[in-house]
Scaffold this motif. Structure first.
Motif, PDB file in Angstrom:
ATOM      1  N   ALA A   1       0.848  -1.188   0.000  1.00 55.82           N
ATOM      2  CA  ALA A   1       0.000   0.000   0.000  1.00 55.82           C
ATOM      3  C   ALA A   1       0.880   1.233   0.000  1.00 55.82           C
ATOM      4  O   ALA A   1       1.981   1.207   0.575  1.00 55.82           O
ATOM      5  CB  ALA A   1      -0.922   0.015   1.219  1.00 55.82           C
ATOM      6  N   PRO A   2       0.421   2.324  -0.597  1.00 58.11           N
ATOM      7  CA  PRO A   2       1.208   3.567  -0.556  1.00 58.11           C
ATOM      8  C   PRO A   2       1.558   4.013   0.860  1.00 58.11           C
ATOM      9  O   PRO A   2       2.590   4.640   1.073  1.00 58.11           O
ATOM     10  CB  PRO A   2       0.286   4.573  -1.256  1.00 58.11           C
ATOM     11  CG  PRO A   2      -0.537   3.755  -2.184  1.00 58.11           C
ATOM     12  CD  PRO A   2      -0.778   2.460  -1.449  1.00 58.11           C
TER      13      PRO A   2
ATOM     14  N   ALA B   1       1.264  -7.909  -5.821  1.00 58.95           N
ATOM     15  CA  ALA B   1       2.533  -8.611  -6.008  1.00 58.95           C
ATOM     16  C   ALA B   1       3.498  -7.764  -6.821  1.00 58.95           C
ATOM     17  O   ALA B   1       4.688  -7.656  -6.484  1.00 58.95           O
ATOM     18  CB  ALA B   1       2.290  -9.955  -6.699  1.00 58.95           C
ATOM     19  N   ASN B   2       3.009  -7.140  -7.873  1.00 56.43           N
ATOM     20  CA  ASN B   2       3.872  -6.313  -8.712  1.00 56.43           C
ATOM     21  C   ASN B   2       4.302  -5.048  -7.976  1.00 56.43           C
ATOM     22  O   ASN B   2       5.441  -4.586  -8.120  1.00 56.43           O
ATOM     23  CB  ASN B   2       3.154  -5.965 -10.015  1.00 56.43           C
ATOM     24  CG  ASN B   2       2.882  -7.202 -10.858  1.00 56.43           C
ATOM     25  OD1 ASN B   2       3.641  -8.177 -10.788  1.00 56.43           O
ATOM     26  ND2 ASN B   2       1.820  -7.194 -11.629  1.00 56.43           N
ATOM     27  N   TRP B   3       3.400  -4.469  -7.182  1.00 53.74           N
ATOM     28  CA  TRP B   3       3.745  -3.291  -6.377  1.00 53.74           C
ATOM     29  C   TRP B   3       4.862  -3.626  -5.386  1.00 53.74           C
ATOM     30  O   TRP B   3       5.833  -2.875  -5.240  1.00 53.74           O
ATOM     31  CB  TRP B   3       2.511  -2.783  -5.646  1.00 53.74           C
ATOM     32  CG  TRP B   3       2.678  -1.453  -4.996  1.00 53.74           C
ATOM     33  CD1 TRP B   3       2.352  -0.225  -5.501  1.00 53.74           C
ATOM     34  CD2 TRP B   3       3.221  -1.202  -3.686  1.00 53.74           C
ATOM     35  NE1 TRP B   3       2.656   0.773  -4.601  1.00 53.74           N
ATOM     36  CE2 TRP B   3       3.193   0.211  -3.477  1.00 53.74           C
ATOM     37  CE3 TRP B   3       3.722  -2.012  -2.673  1.00 53.74           C
ATOM     38  CZ2 TRP B   3       3.650   0.804  -2.314  1.00 53.74           C
ATOM     39  CZ3 TRP B   3       4.184  -1.415  -1.499  1.00 53.74           C
ATOM     40  CH2 TRP B   3       4.137  -0.036  -1.325  1.00 53.74           C
ATOM     41  N   LEU B   4       4.726  -4.764  -4.719  1.00 49.80           N
ATOM     42  CA  LEU B   4       5.727  -5.153  -3.728  1.00 49.80           C
ATOM     43  C   LEU B   4       7.066  -5.499  -4.372  1.00 49.80           C
ATOM     44  O   LEU B   4       8.120  -5.234  -3.790  1.00 49.80           O
ATOM     45  CB  LEU B   4       5.236  -6.345  -2.912  1.00 49.80           C
ATOM     46  CG  LEU B   4       4.403  -6.020  -1.677  1.00 49.80           C
ATOM     47  CD1 LEU B   4       3.905  -7.294  -1.032  1.00 49.80           C
ATOM     48  CD2 LEU B   4       5.200  -5.200  -0.666  1.00 49.80           C
ATOM     49  N   LYS B   5       7.032  -6.091  -5.556  1.00 47.20           N
ATOM     50  CA  LYS B   5       8.300  -6.357  -6.243  1.00 47.20           C
ATOM     51  C   LYS B   5       9.079  -5.073  -6.428  1.00 47.20           C
ATOM     52  O   LYS B   5      10.277  -5.002  -6.150  1.00 47.20           O
ATOM     53  CB  LYS B   5       8.026  -7.014  -7.601  1.00 47.20           C
ATOM     54  CG  LYS B   5       7.615  -8.471  -7.542  1.00 47.20           C
ATOM     55  CD  LYS B   5       7.347  -8.982  -8.955  1.00 47.20           C
ATOM     56  CE  LYS B   5       6.814 -10.389  -8.946  1.00 47.20           C
ATOM     57  NZ  LYS B   5       6.483 -10.863 -10.324  1.00 47.20           N
ATOM     58  N   GLU B   6       8.399  -4.049  -6.925  1.00 50.64           N
ATOM     59  CA  GLU B   6       9.062  -2.769  -7.162  1.00 50.64           C
ATOM     60  C   GLU B   6       9.467  -2.090  -5.861  1.00 50.64           C
ATOM     61  O   GLU B   6      10.565  -1.524  -5.743  1.00 50.64           O
ATOM     62  CB  GLU B   6       8.138  -1.841  -7.953  1.00 50.64           C
ATOM     63  CG  GLU B   6       8.721  -0.457  -8.202  1.00 50.64           C
ATOM     64  CD  GLU B   6       7.746   0.468  -8.904  1.00 50.64           C
ATOM     65  OE1 GLU B   6       8.033   1.682  -8.967  1.00 50.64           O
ATOM     66  OE2 GLU B   6       6.701  -0.011  -9.383  1.00 50.64           O
TER      67      GLU B   6
ATOM     68  N   CYS C   1       4.552  -6.422   8.777  1.00 50.21           N
ATOM     69  CA  CYS C   1       4.506  -4.983   8.515  1.00 50.21           C
ATOM     70  C   CYS C   1       3.173  -4.712   7.834  1.00 50.21           C
ATOM     71  O   CYS C   1       2.940  -5.169   6.717  1.00 50.21           O
ATOM     72  CB  CYS C   1       5.659  -4.562   7.612  1.00 50.21           C
ATOM     73  SG  CYS C   1       7.287  -4.822   8.339  1.00 50.21           S
ATOM     74  N   LEU C   2       2.287  -3.972   8.489  1.00 51.15           N
ATOM     75  CA  LEU C   2       0.929  -3.818   8.002  1.00 51.15           C
ATOM     76  C   LEU C   2       0.438  -2.397   8.169  1.00 51.15           C
ATOM     77  O   LEU C   2       1.132  -1.547   8.748  1.00 51.15           O
ATOM     78  CB  LEU C   2      -0.018  -4.797   8.705  1.00 51.15           C
ATOM     79  CG  LEU C   2      -0.394  -4.527  10.164  1.00 51.15           C
ATOM     80  CD1 LEU C   2      -1.641  -5.344  10.528  1.00 51.15           C
ATOM     81  CD2 LEU C   2       0.746  -4.901  11.131  1.00 51.15           C
ATOM     82  N   GLY C   3      -0.761  -2.125   7.643  1.00 49.80           N
ATOM     83  CA  GLY C   3      -1.423  -0.841   7.813  1.00 49.80           C
ATOM     84  C   GLY C   3      -2.855  -1.052   8.255  1.00 49.80           C
ATOM     85  O   GLY C   3      -3.265  -2.176   8.585  1.00 49.80           O
TER      86      GLY C   3
ATOM     87  N   ASP D   1      -8.722   6.564  -3.970  1.00 50.11           N
ATOM     88  CA  ASP D   1      -8.114   7.670  -3.221  1.00 50.11           C
ATOM     89  C   ASP D   1      -6.595   7.555  -3.198  1.00 50.11           C
ATOM     90  O   ASP D   1      -5.881   8.572  -3.196  1.00 50.11           O
ATOM     91  CB  ASP D   1      -8.647   7.707  -1.789  1.00 50.11           C
ATOM     92  CG  ASP D   1     -10.140   7.993  -1.721  1.00 50.11           C
ATOM     93  OD1 ASP D   1     -10.694   8.527  -2.698  1.00 50.11           O
ATOM     94  OD2 ASP D   1     -10.749   7.664  -0.683  1.00 50.11           O
ATOM     95  N   ASP D   2      -6.090   6.319  -3.172  1.00 50.60           N
ATOM     96  CA  ASP D   2      -4.641   6.081  -3.174  1.00 50.60           C
ATOM     97  C   ASP D   2      -4.046   6.169  -4.573  1.00 50.60           C
ATOM     98  O   ASP D   2      -2.848   5.921  -4.761  1.00 50.60           O
ATOM     99  CB  ASP D   2      -4.326   4.695  -2.586  1.00 50.60           C
ATOM    100  CG  ASP D   2      -4.495   4.644  -1.078  1.00 50.60           C
ATOM    101  OD1 ASP D   2      -4.545   5.717  -0.450  1.00 50.60           O
ATOM    102  OD2 ASP D   2      -4.565   3.522  -0.534  1.00 50.60           O
ATOM    103  N   GLU D   3      -4.907   6.469  -5.563  1.00 49.69           N
ATOM    104  CA  GLU D   3      -4.503   6.634  -6.967  1.00 49.69           C
ATOM    105  C   GLU D   3      -3.984   5.335  -7.587  1.00 49.69           C
ATOM    106  O   GLU D   3      -3.197   5.346  -8.527  1.00 49.69           O
ATOM    107  CB  GLU D   3      -3.466   7.743  -7.107  1.00 49.69           C
ATOM    108  CG  GLU D   3      -3.984   9.096  -6.631  1.00 49.69           C
ATOM    109  CD  GLU D   3      -2.980  10.220  -6.804  1.00 49.69           C
ATOM    110  OE1 GLU D   3      -1.792   9.935  -7.115  1.00 49.69           O
ATOM    111  OE2 GLU D   3      -3.374  11.382  -6.654  1.00 49.69           O
TER     112      GLU D   3
END
Length: 251
Positions: free
Chosen positions: A49-50, A90-95, A135-137, A175-177
């Motif tokens: 997440a952002p 998954a792709n977000w976390l890879k980056e 690690c969470l939100g 909202d997080d775009e």
């Protein structure tokens, strides 16, 4: 029903997102070093997440961590998106972190053609050994991972399951775009359940921004229940909540 642990979680408030992220990254890195000094390997779960970006950026540059002894998991994934979709967690976390560090193993959720089977397989991977860190939100509707109030179960018998996302959760993605409109946000996802997340030894919960302030307020003061899933953090014996000034409770 999970019982509240008095005095939990610890709450740390910082002037801005950058300071919040640095502090959380420093604490996670310190716990990684301490754990790896006393055991051969470590298993941890990441949120995508952002809200986590500042912490992950700090963690990616932390020194003196033997990442080859760390096994990484992530906690939720959309259904119905192409494998290469940038919106996939998954792709977000890879980056953000997985391709930046030499993890010994990194297990990403790949829903495939049979999400129910994937849920069982991923649950089995998680169950092979204890989870040390998460690690969470917290979501705007108080969700943990994709355990929204309509589907959350604080005593869930499953470790991983298919869920339907509620409208508030889907709007948060806009909202997080992450998506241009709510119509493009998938309606279903795979998620680790609340008991699975809280079974970890230590939780680091990073929550910035004014839109999260009401959820933080409820997390700390509302009755512990599935109506506000993040209230379950108060049942964990070792959880730290990192907030910027905008997300901090008003009392």
């Amino acid at each position: 029903m999970r019982k509240e642990v008095p005095g939990m979680p610890r709450v740390r408030v910082f002037e801005d997102r950058a300071a919040m992220g640095r502090a959380a990254a420093d604490d996670v890195a310190a716990e990684l070093r301490a754990t790896l000094s006393r055991q051969e390997s470590l298993r941890m779960i990441f949120a995508a997440a952002p809200s986590q970006r500042e912490m992950l950026n700090g963690l990616a540059t932390a020194e003196d961590i033997d990442w080859g002894r760390v096994t990484a998991f992530h906690m939720d994934e959309y259904l119905g998106l192409p494998a290469d979709a940038p919106e996939r967690f998954a792709n977000w976390l890879k980056e953000a972190i997985f391709d930046r560090l030499p993890f010994g193993e990194a297990h990403l959720i790949e829903p495939g053609p049979d999400p129910e089977a994937t849920a069982s397989e991923y649950a089995a991977l998680l169950a092979k050994a204890p989870i040390d860190l998460v690690c969470l939100g917290i979501g705007q509707n108080g969700h943990l991972a994709f355990n929204d109030p309509p589907v959350a179960d604080l005593d869930d018998p499953f470790d991983v399951k298919v869920v339907e996302l509620d409208r508030t959760c889907r709007q948060q993605q806009v909202d997080d775009e992450a998506f241009p409109s709510i119509e493009q946000v998938p309606s279903h996802a795979l998620t680790l359940t609340v008991p699975r997340l809280l079974d970890a030894r230590r939780l680091f919960c990073v929550v910035p921004g004014r839109l999260k302030q009401p959820a933080v307020q409820r997390t700390l003061h509302a009755p512990v229940s599935a109506a506000d899933p993040a209230t379950a953090l108060r049942t964990h014996p070792d959880c730290t909540l990192y907030l910027d000034a905008e997300a901090a409770p008003r009392d």
